[in-house]
Design a protein around this motif. Sequence first.
Motif, PDB file in Angstrom:
ATOM      1  N   GLY A 211      15.521   5.398  -0.360  1.00 48.87           N
ATOM      2  CA  GLY A 211      14.155   4.872  -0.674  1.00 48.87           C
ATOM      3  C   GLY A 211      13.623   5.623  -2.273  1.00 48.87           C
ATOM      4  O   GLY A 211      12.938   5.156  -2.808  1.00 48.87           O
ATOM      5  N   THR A 212      14.130   6.540  -2.371  1.00 46.92           N
ATOM      6  CA  THR A 212      13.449   7.415  -3.658  1.00 46.92           C
ATOM      7  C   THR A 212      14.686   7.666  -4.737  1.00 46.92           C
ATOM      8  O   THR A 212      14.440   7.980  -5.943  1.00 46.92           O
ATOM      9  N   GLN A 213      15.940   7.571  -4.453  1.00 48.31           N
ATOM     10  CA  GLN A 213      17.067   7.829  -5.724  1.00 48.31           C
ATOM     11  C   GLN A 213      18.212   7.067  -5.206  1.00 48.31           C
ATOM     12  O   GLN A 213      18.454   6.648  -4.117  1.00 48.31           O
ATOM     13  N   ILE A 214      18.919   6.743  -6.456  1.00 49.37           N
ATOM     14  CA  ILE A 214      20.302   6.273  -6.418  1.00 49.37           C
ATOM     15  C   ILE A 214      21.233   6.980  -7.372  1.00 49.37           C
ATOM     16  O   ILE A 214      21.023   7.281  -8.487  1.00 49.37           O
ATOM     17  N   SER A 215      22.383   7.039  -6.555  1.00 49.01           N
ATOM     18  CA  SER A 215      23.323   7.872  -7.455  1.00 49.01           C
ATOM     19  C   SER A 215      24.359   6.919  -7.847  1.00 49.01           C
ATOM     20  O   SER A 215      24.950   5.933  -7.210  1.00 49.01           O
ATOM     21  N   VAL A 216      24.914   6.975  -9.120  1.00 46.42           N
ATOM     22  CA  VAL A 216      25.999   6.214  -9.587  1.00 46.42           C
ATOM     23  C   VAL A 216      27.175   7.076 -10.199  1.00 46.42           C
ATOM     24  O   VAL A 216      27.050   8.090 -10.679  1.00 46.42           O
ATOM     25  N   ALA A 247      28.995  10.994 -13.710  1.00 42.10           N
ATOM     26  CA  ALA A 247      28.047  10.552 -12.426  1.00 42.10           C
ATOM     27  C   ALA A 247      26.630  11.009 -12.829  1.00 42.10           C
ATOM     28  O   ALA A 247      26.450  11.820 -13.642  1.00 42.10           O
ATOM     29  N   TYR A 248      25.731  10.202 -12.089  1.00 42.76           N
ATOM     30  CA  TYR A 248      24.096  10.456 -12.512  1.00 42.76           C
ATOM     31  C   TYR A 248      23.372  10.175 -11.175  1.00 42.76           C
ATOM     32  O   TYR A 248      23.843   9.061 -10.507  1.00 42.76           O
ATOM     33  N   THR A 249      22.282  10.749 -11.040  1.00 39.59           N
ATOM     34  CA  THR A 249      21.557  10.226  -9.749  1.00 39.59           C
ATOM     35  C   THR A 249      19.753   9.858 -10.495  1.00 39.59           C
ATOM     36  O   THR A 249      19.385  10.804 -11.293  1.00 39.59           O
ATOM     37  N   PHE A 250      19.784   8.815 -10.324  1.00 38.02           N
ATOM     38  CA  PHE A 250      18.148   8.409 -10.641  1.00 38.02           C
ATOM     39  C   PHE A 250      17.109   8.878  -9.628  1.00 38.02           C
ATOM     40  O   PHE A 250      17.452   8.319  -8.447  1.00 38.02           O
ATOM     41  N   THR A 251      16.309   9.246 -10.227  1.00 38.89           N
ATOM     42  CA  THR A 251      15.242   9.784  -9.008  1.00 38.89           C
ATOM     43  C   THR A 251      13.885   9.456  -9.203  1.00 38.89           C
ATOM     44  O   THR A 251      13.503   8.831 -10.286  1.00 38.89           O
ATOM     45  N   GLY A 252      13.007   9.611  -8.165  1.00 40.90           N
ATOM     46  CA  GLY A 252      11.543   9.256  -8.494  1.00 40.90           C
ATOM     47  C   GLY A 252      11.362   7.546  -8.235  1.00 40.90           C
ATOM     48  O   GLY A 252      10.468   7.052  -8.738  1.00 40.90           O
ATOM     49  N   LEU A 253      12.151   6.962  -7.587  1.00 46.95           N
ATOM     50  CA  LEU A 253      12.190   5.583  -7.295  1.00 46.95           C
ATOM     51  C   LEU A 253      11.407   5.187  -6.177  1.00 46.95           C
ATOM     52  O   LEU A 253      10.665   6.175  -5.281  1.00 46.95           O
ATOM     53  N   THR A 254      10.848   3.955  -6.272  1.00 46.56           N
ATOM     54  CA  THR A 254      10.100   3.468  -4.880  1.00 46.56           C
ATOM     55  C   THR A 254      10.753   2.619  -4.110  1.00 46.56           C
ATOM     56  O   THR A 254      11.436   1.645  -4.404  1.00 46.56           O
ATOM     57  N   ALA A 255      10.831   2.884  -2.647  1.00 48.96           N
ATOM     58  CA  ALA A 255      11.628   2.049  -1.862  1.00 48.96           C
ATOM     59  C   ALA A 255      11.221   0.679  -1.862  1.00 48.96           C
ATOM     60  O   ALA A 255       9.818   0.076  -2.118  1.00 48.96           O
ATOM     61  N   GLY A 256      12.096  -0.232  -1.504  1.00 43.97           N
ATOM     62  CA  GLY A 256      12.123  -1.665  -1.837  1.00 43.97           C
ATOM     63  C   GLY A 256      11.730  -2.161  -3.095  1.00 43.97           C
ATOM     64  O   GLY A 256      11.965  -3.584  -3.271  1.00 43.97           O
ATOM     65  N   GLN A 257      12.005  -1.505  -4.375  1.00 42.63           N
ATOM     66  CA  GLN A 257      11.954  -1.989  -5.852  1.00 42.63           C
ATOM     67  C   GLN A 257      13.298  -1.925  -6.055  1.00 42.63           C
ATOM     68  O   GLN A 257      14.158  -1.346  -5.798  1.00 42.63           O
ATOM     69  N   THR A 258      13.776  -3.224  -6.986  1.00 39.74           N
ATOM     70  CA  THR A 258      14.933  -3.501  -7.613  1.00 39.74           C
ATOM     71  C   THR A 258      14.839  -2.904  -8.828  1.00 39.74           C
ATOM     72  O   THR A 258      14.153  -3.029  -9.785  1.00 39.74           O
ATOM     73  N   TYR A 259      15.856  -2.232  -9.349  1.00 41.94           N
ATOM     74  CA  TYR A 259      16.160  -1.515 -10.471  1.00 41.94           C
ATOM     75  C   TYR A 259      17.599  -1.973 -11.236  1.00 41.94           C
ATOM     76  O   TYR A 259      18.509  -2.219 -10.455  1.00 41.94           O
ATOM     77  N   THR A 260      17.533  -2.044 -12.663  1.00 39.30           N
ATOM     78  CA  THR A 260      18.624  -2.567 -13.245  1.00 39.30           C
ATOM     79  C   THR A 260      19.157  -1.087 -13.956  1.00 39.30           C
ATOM     80  O   THR A 260      18.070  -0.452 -14.716  1.00 39.30           O
ATOM     81  N   LEU A 261      20.138  -0.536 -13.612  1.00 41.47           N
ATOM     82  CA  LEU A 261      20.924   0.655 -13.876  1.00 41.47           C
ATOM     83  C   LEU A 261      21.922   0.382 -14.939  1.00 41.47           C
ATOM     84  O   LEU A 261      22.583  -0.444 -14.967  1.00 41.47           O
ATOM     85  N   GLY A 262      21.880   1.381 -16.063  1.00 41.00           N
ATOM     86  CA  GLY A 262      22.866   1.109 -17.095  1.00 41.00           C
ATOM     87  C   GLY A 262      23.551   2.039 -17.598  1.00 41.00           C
ATOM     88  O   GLY A 262      22.727   3.284 -17.515  1.00 41.00           O
ATOM     89  N   VAL A 263      24.854   1.975 -18.285  1.00 44.97           N
ATOM     90  CA  VAL A 263      25.157   3.083 -18.804  1.00 44.97           C
ATOM     91  C   VAL A 263      26.113   2.600 -20.236  1.00 44.97           C
ATOM     92  O   VAL A 263      26.670   1.526 -20.128  1.00 44.97           O
ATOM     93  N   ASP A 264      26.192   3.475 -21.317  1.00 44.42           N
ATOM     94  CA  ASP A 264      26.904   3.059 -22.584  1.00 44.42           C
ATOM     95  C   ASP A 264      27.534   4.365 -22.736  1.00 44.42           C
ATOM     96  O   ASP A 264      27.328   5.614 -22.428  1.00 44.42           O
ATOM     97  N   ALA A 265      28.500   4.166 -23.728  1.00 46.43           N
ATOM     98  CA  ALA A 265      29.325   5.205 -24.484  1.00 46.43           C
ATOM     99  C   ALA A 265      28.924   5.658 -25.824  1.00 46.43           C
ATOM    100  O   ALA A 265      28.966   4.721 -26.540  1.00 46.43           O
ATOM    101  N   THR A 279      22.538  -3.887 -10.722  1.00 50.59           N
ATOM    102  CA  THR A 279      21.298  -4.189 -10.117  1.00 50.59           C
ATOM    103  C   THR A 279      21.320  -3.718  -8.738  1.00 50.59           C
ATOM    104  O   THR A 279      22.109  -4.113  -7.994  1.00 50.59           O
ATOM    105  N   VAL A 280      20.175  -2.614  -8.529  1.00 52.01           N
ATOM    106  CA  VAL A 280      20.254  -2.091  -7.166  1.00 52.01           C
ATOM    107  C   VAL A 280      19.024  -2.126  -6.660  1.00 52.01           C
ATOM    108  O   VAL A 280      18.043  -1.583  -7.385  1.00 52.01           O
ATOM    109  N   MET A 281      18.837  -2.261  -5.016  1.00 51.52           N
ATOM    110  CA  MET A 281      17.476  -2.147  -4.650  1.00 51.52           C
ATOM    111  C   MET A 281      17.189  -0.881  -3.895  1.00 51.52           C
ATOM    112  O   MET A 281      18.221  -0.498  -3.009  1.00 51.52           O
ATOM    113  N   ALA A 282      16.580  -0.040  -4.176  1.00 58.13           N
ATOM    114  CA  ALA A 282      16.187   1.378  -3.354  1.00 58.13           C
ATOM    115  C   ALA A 282      15.874   1.142  -1.956  1.00 58.13           C
ATOM    116  O   ALA A 282      15.035   0.113  -1.622  1.00 58.13           O
ATOM    117  N   GLU A 283      16.355   1.692  -1.107  1.00 56.31           N
ATOM    118  CA  GLU A 283      16.556   1.334   0.199  1.00 56.31           C
ATOM    119  C   GLU A 283      15.199   1.592   0.896  1.00 56.31           C
ATOM    120  O   GLU A 283      14.437   2.524   0.465  1.00 56.31           O
TER     121      GLU A 283
END
Length: 747
Positions: A211-216, A247-265, A279-283
Amino acid sequence: MANRVAQTYSGGSTSGTHVITFTAPTPGARLILLISSWSTLGSIPAGWTQDFSANGYNYVYVLSKIATGTETSVSLAMGDSRLHAVLHERDDCPRKLFNVANTTPTASMSAAATVPAGAAGRVFSVVNAPNGTAGSTTWNNGLAQHYTAAGTSSYSAFAHGAMPSSGAKSFTLSGLVAGTNQSVFAIVGYGTTDSQPPSAPGNLRATSVTGTQISVEWDAATDDTAVAGYGLYLNGEKVGADQSSLAYTFTGLTAGQTYTLGVDASDTSGNRSAQTQLTVMAEVDITPPTTPANLRLIEATLTSLQVAWDASTDNVGVAAYGIYLDGLRQGTDQAELEHTIIRLARGTSYTISVDAADAAGNRSPAASLTVSTLAGADPSAPLDLTASPGKEQITVGWRASDPGELPVARYEVLLDGRLVATTTALGLVLEDLDAGTTYEIAVRAVDTGSARGPAATVTVTVPTAEWVALASPVYRLGDWAGNALDATGVEWVVEEEDGWATGAEAITLARDSDTSDGGFSGPGKYGGRTIALSGVARAPSRMAMLAAQERLVQALYPHETGVLRVAEAHITRQANVRLANQMEITDTGGRTFEWGLILRAPDPRRYASRPVHVEVEFAPAQTSGSATVTLAGDYPGIPAKLRLIGPVANPVIRLDPLGLEIKAKPGTTLLDERYALTIDLATREVWAIVPPEVWPEPRLARSVLARFPARFALQPGPNTITLSGALVPGQETKGPRLVIEVADAWI
């Protein structure tokens, strides 16, 4: 990143240290500082690199650094005011490609440089001309002048432009003033020879979602030279600096919110790939923590209970624990695994419950434990209670109670089972009692834990009145009594009465009023009361008649305020009065005379002769408490006297069912029981009582109240008064008291 001229600077009258300020740059951008100066720089600023310098008669410098994003100024040390500078912020200049310089006293100058194959970026130039103005200079190869500054024997011009095509280039500057001194100019090129960005990172995937973080994680990108790092993006915004990890973990997220995550080189030349997005929804966390285990008593005292418990577990993480006493929540959630509940009644059984909460707000079932405070001994009954009757009063005295487990805080005095007073002294006087009536007086001690000991009681009879009623009602003003036979044998007969039994005159006031004049709902409803009494007096002798006339005059002098008490068969009521006109006394015989007096009562209420005494304390382990004051009568607004005794911070007094509040200003604190506020709802005066060493006498304190409604007055029937506030640090084991004194009132 921004490509901009971040600041231009001319030293003016400054010497010693020149400070160039600018808005914070984008992290990762290159800051390029071109300097033209009459003298040498004292040192290179920390974190900056000197990429190039040259000198003729005067000096030019080119400094640069990669921005962290926190820079807002740069300081240059030079002991002269003739320093000119331009600061650039660029995202297309990852490294220096070439630099050249030349000096000449002539009107034009050139310098040859080789632009590398495949180069892209920017070329910067600065010139210092000692022989005259540089304001009309021109450059070739696409460079354009954009800033000039002047100082004695030190004239400056700055230019920049796009990187020209590769190969040998002659950079020429024209429009200088020829002279004997050497002008100096520098050309520096920044950019990259690598225009090929890396491939986009592949297979971006979520490896953990809460609910508060997504690891990619993602697969490595490729590049024709080398991949330098990876940038992370949350809803299109870059997160931090580039990293080398996959690898990276996005933190401080809100449960139920949908987020667009991106990575470039990115590569070493600053080229960036296209973004790979996911695109991922926080649990949404719906799983509560486990019930706290092993809830146990650590210590019990006379007035407190300390409990502890083992940590709960949760699928995401336990945020805090809630504590409850007999079902009532105790403060806010806490992270600690133990808690002490204070200000409890001694020898009392309580049920303490604890539940766990997670960040999503899920709460566990509560664990419960029933425990008791220690019993201990209450104070003894007050010793040697005495009661001495007097004229409509009783003087009560006693010796101190023996304390039990805790010290004695005060004594409560009850009259016929009804609380009428509290005191810290060992005696008091009960006034306004009915003559010839027998009363039971009880006194009991209250300790600092609010435990009450047994009462000592005594029965006493107030002496009979010095007059005998001839009719009802009996009117009394001072020592005078109407419709009565007084002690000297004079009969006072009231033949006419107006204004007492008929009620006050209803009026509409022209403005809002407070309760002192009878107003209770904005415009007042009743004005003052005028009472007219007249009759005849019969004395046993001429001398007794003359003495009776004098006693009537002495009952109330002009400009004095007295109390008119009217004793009817079922009730005695009273009002504060003044003479409206002179008393009338007319002899009608050797031993008889007619009398008359007109009284004015500004407050139209007819009050009961004895007030109602009620006290409010904080409930056990709570920061509020309530009491109900039930009033007889029919007057719609009844002022009371309130005395708030510390310790308490930010107190609020609420009156229901009206829903009105008297509220102190933020920060108002009554430090301990020596500090108090007295609030008179009739006069609307507020007095502060403090220890004599702080201030020797009460002080007006209306200014400590943020809210004091004019309609705050009690009503006939039940009135619920609630006291709330915060505990005072260092005095948490004690709570405040609110003493309420109010009398029944009639129209």
